[in-house]
Design a protein around this motif. Structure first.
Motif, PDB file in Angstrom:
ATOM      1  N   SER A  62       0.867  -1.178   0.000  1.00 27.12           N
ATOM      2  CA  SER A  62       0.000   0.000   0.000  1.00 27.12           C
ATOM      3  C   SER A  62       0.899   1.221   0.000  1.00 27.12           C
ATOM      4  O   SER A  62       1.991   1.197   0.576  1.00 27.12           O
ATOM      5  CB  SER A  62      -0.892   0.001   1.241  1.00 27.12           C
ATOM      6  OG  SER A  62      -1.792  -1.087   1.206  1.00 27.12           O
ATOM      7  N   ARG A  80      -3.925  -1.542  -0.711  1.00 28.43           N
ATOM      8  CA  ARG A  80      -4.129  -2.839  -1.352  1.00 28.43           C
ATOM      9  C   ARG A  80      -4.792  -3.812  -0.382  1.00 28.43           C
ATOM     10  O   ARG A  80      -4.449  -3.868   0.784  1.00 28.43           O
ATOM     11  CB  ARG A  80      -2.803  -3.411  -1.831  1.00 28.43           C
ATOM     12  CG  ARG A  80      -2.184  -2.563  -2.933  1.00 28.43           C
ATOM     13  CD  ARG A  80      -0.909  -3.198  -3.455  1.00 28.43           C
ATOM     14  NE  ARG A  80      -0.266  -2.370  -4.434  1.00 28.43           N
ATOM     15  CZ  ARG A  80      -0.523  -2.402  -5.742  1.00 28.43           C
ATOM     16  NH1 ARG A  80      -1.431  -3.221  -6.207  1.00 28.43           N
ATOM     17  NH2 ARG A  80       0.126  -1.617  -6.573  1.00 28.43           N
ATOM     18  N   SER A  86      -8.683  -3.091  -4.018  1.00 30.80           N
ATOM     19  CA  SER A  86      -7.956  -1.978  -3.410  1.00 30.80           C
ATOM     20  C   SER A  86      -8.865  -0.779  -3.183  1.00 30.80           C
ATOM     21  O   SER A  86      -9.987  -0.728  -3.677  1.00 30.80           O
ATOM     22  CB  SER A  86      -6.772  -1.566  -4.294  1.00 30.80           C
ATOM     23  OG  SER A  86      -7.230  -1.128  -5.552  1.00 30.80           O
ATOM     24  N   CYS A 135     -13.344   2.403  -2.241  1.00 27.36           N
ATOM     25  CA  CYS A 135     -12.834   1.039  -2.194  1.00 27.36           C
ATOM     26  C   CYS A 135     -13.637   0.105  -3.091  1.00 27.36           C
ATOM     27  O   CYS A 135     -14.865   0.213  -3.175  1.00 27.36           O
ATOM     28  CB  CYS A 135     -12.908   0.502  -0.762  1.00 27.36           C
ATOM     29  SG  CYS A 135     -11.868   1.403   0.403  1.00 27.36           S
ATOM     30  N   ALA A 139     -12.520  -4.566  -0.249  1.00 26.70           N
ATOM     31  CA  ALA A 139     -11.329  -3.822   0.196  1.00 26.70           C
ATOM     32  C   ALA A 139     -11.732  -2.829   1.283  1.00 26.70           C
ATOM     33  O   ALA A 139     -12.875  -2.370   1.326  1.00 26.70           O
ATOM     34  CB  ALA A 139     -10.692  -3.090  -0.971  1.00 26.70           C
ATOM     35  N   ILE A 162      -2.580   1.112  -9.401  1.00 27.81           N
ATOM     36  CA  ILE A 162      -2.646  -0.291  -9.804  1.00 27.81           C
ATOM     37  C   ILE A 162      -2.236  -0.519 -11.260  1.00 27.81           C
ATOM     38  O   ILE A 162      -1.884  -1.617 -11.632  1.00 27.81           O
ATOM     39  CB  ILE A 162      -4.045  -0.886  -9.545  1.00 27.81           C
ATOM     40  CG1 ILE A 162      -5.129  -0.104 -10.279  1.00 27.81           C
ATOM     41  CG2 ILE A 162      -4.328  -0.964  -8.069  1.00 27.81           C
ATOM     42  CD1 ILE A 162      -6.504  -0.719 -10.191  1.00 27.81           C
TER      43      ILE A 162
END
Length: 169
Positions: A62, A80, A86, A135, A139, A162
């Protein structure tokens, strides 16, 4: 589609958060925490928030980056979770002693009141309901923690989303 929208909001917010009258975020806090000083030759005064913070284990960590723009500290983060799920968002950061307030710049209200001590940022176990918007299903940002791994803007610009694009670029 939701991930694309989050990625778009993240990039737009990191580049487009406008300066406001409260410039306290870029001033040194009294009694600054050890390990939170900017490196010589890097942007940011001593005790500046500007830099890279990382959390978790493994190669996909993260990340939270902070940069100073127009007298305001802006942040972007990627938390993450399991199975490539994520959380991502960006906005404005303000420091008051050992408290760090991260206010998302997006469609849902999400203000995270985190603890800041000795180069470590810890999110509370419970976050406002609006933070779930940032999110993917499954996540969470609740309880996330980050440790400063680099000071200054050059280090902050190493954080990636990402897709591998800069978070704070």
């Amino acid at each position: 589609m939701k991930r694309f929208l989050l990625l778009f909001l993240l990039v737009a917010a990191c580049d487009g958060v406008q300066a406001d009258r409260n410039q306290a975020a870029t001033r040194p806090a009294e009694g600054g925490a050890p390990g939170s000083h900017a490196s010589p030759g890097k942007s940011g005064p001593p005790d500046s928030l500007v830099g890279l913070y990382e959390g978790g284990t493994g190669p996909l960590r993260s990340q939270l980056c902070m940069v100073a723009k127009g007298g305001v500290t802006q942040f972007a983060l990627l938390v993450r979770g399991d199975a490539e799920h994520s959380c991502a968002g960006a906005g404005r950061a303000e420091r008051s002693g050992g408290r760090l307030t991260l206010k998302m710049a997006g469609d849902e209200a999400c203000t995270i009141d985190a603890r800041l001590a000795e180069g470590r940022i810890a999110f509370p176990a419970g976050l406002p309901s609006g933070c779930a918007y940032y999110c993917a299903r499954g996540a969470r940002m609740d309880g996330a923690s980050f440790t400063r791994t680099g000071s200054g803007e050059a280090e902050a610009l190493k954080a990636t989303d990402i897709a591998g694009d800069p978070l704070c670029g």
